[in-house]
Design an enzyme around this catalytic site. Structure first.
Site, PDB file in Angstrom:
ATOM      1  N   LYS A 159       0.848  -1.089   0.178  1.00 45.93           N
ATOM      2  CA  LYS A 159      -0.126  -0.016  -0.001  1.00 45.93           C
ATOM      3  C   LYS A 159       0.903   1.402  -0.022  1.00 45.93           C
ATOM      4  O   LYS A 159       1.887   1.249   0.839  1.00 45.93           O
ATOM      5  CB  LYS A 159      -0.837  -0.196   1.296  1.00 45.93           C
ATOM      6  CG  LYS A 159      -2.424   0.544   0.888  1.00 45.93           C
ATOM      7  CD  LYS A 159      -3.054   0.331   2.228  1.00 45.93           C
ATOM      8  CE  LYS A 159      -4.514   0.526   2.199  1.00 45.93           C
ATOM      9  NZ  LYS A 159      -5.043   0.632   3.418  1.00 45.93           N
TER      10      LYS A 159
HETATM   11  O1  G3P Z   1      -7.135   2.278   5.043  1.00 49.20           O
HETATM   12  C1  G3P Z   1      -7.754   3.023   4.279  1.00 49.20           C
HETATM   13  C2  G3P Z   1      -9.329   3.390   4.633  1.00 49.20           C
HETATM   14  O2  G3P Z   1      -9.776   2.038   4.882  1.00 49.20           O
HETATM   15  C3  G3P Z   1      -9.069   4.104   5.965  1.00 49.20           C
HETATM   16  O3  G3P Z   1     -10.477   4.042   6.648  1.00 49.20           O
HETATM   17  O4  G3P Z   1     -12.177   4.456   8.137  1.00 49.20           O
HETATM   18  O5  G3P Z   1      -9.832   5.232   8.702  1.00 49.20           O
HETATM   19  O6  G3P Z   1     -11.262   6.601   6.933  1.00 49.20           O
HETATM   20  P1  G3P Z   1     -11.075   4.943   7.672  1.00 49.20           P
END
Ligand code: G3P
Length: 220
Positions: A86
């Protein structure tokens, strides 16, 4: 649409893997820190996840220069055959993505928030592109509209490699529904939301009535 789990929690992964429908896992530095992860255990933790799920497992680089991201990415990819690297959608991230692509390593470009970013990510060799739906909403924008725009734009073009859109930063069952309706290839979903995806009030009510009626059969 494939369902990934967005977590570094091994118990959640083990449970959902037992359902037989888990296609992959995405992690990020915040999710690993949330589990109390230590730097020394990071690679081993990713290795555990990669042995629990056959599908793609995303481990995120934390370096800031392309060369350092490239070195970190090679280490992450070497953890297991199903590891995906990533990389953040920045200039250095684009450079690192191209180097990793040229080295035959699959990249999940994350923190993508616009059509131009998504196209640049695909052109740099990203195998997966992660628009973060919920974070638009957190900032008063329409995350689903941005996701739709990115899916539509990427579908307009051919790339010299497969490109899949991962709807990320999922905050509700409706996000999952709408992502599927607009053709996202993958949704990466927090455990609590994924459990809600299984349930429906009418399912529960219907099962209760079947049980009540079957009791009439067994007690007849
Ligand atoms: O890892 C990227 C994404 O899934 C993060 O989600 O909930 O931290 O905005 P969030």
């Amino acid at each position: 649409m494939k369902f990934y789990l967005d977590t570094a929690n091994l118990e959640q992964i083990e449970e959902v893997a037992s359902w037989g429908v888990l296609a992959g896992v995405t992690t990020n530095p915040s999710l690993y820190a949330k589990e109390g992860g230590k730097l020394a255990d990071f690679e081993n933790h990713l290795k555990k996840i990669a042995t629990m799920v056959d599908g793609p497992i995303s481990g995120e680089v934390t370096a800031e220069t392309a060369d350092e991201m490239f070195e970190q990415g090679k280490k992450i990819a070497a953890i297991a055959p199903n590891m995906i690297v990533k990389v953040p959608m920045t200039v250095e991230g684009l450079k690192a993505c191209k180097k990793l692509y040229d080295a035959g390593i699959d990249v999940n470009m994350t923190l993508v928030f616009s059509v131009p970013q998504a196209i640049l990510a695909a052109q740099s060799g990203a195998r997966y592109i992660s628009p973060l739906v919920g974070r638009f909403d957190d900032n008063g924008q329409d995350g689903l509209e941005q996701l739709h725009n990115i899916i539509f734009a990427i579908d307009n073009y051919e790339f010299d490699h497969d490109v899949e859109i991962i709807a990320a930063s999922i905050r509700s069952v409706n996000h999952v529904t709408q992502a599927a309706l607009m053709g996202a290839d993958i949704a990466t979903i927090p455990y609590a939301i994924l459990k809600k995806c299984v349930k429906h009030i009418l399912t529960d009510q219907g099962l209760e009535s079947f049980k009540r009626d079957w009791e009439k059969v067994t007690s007849a």
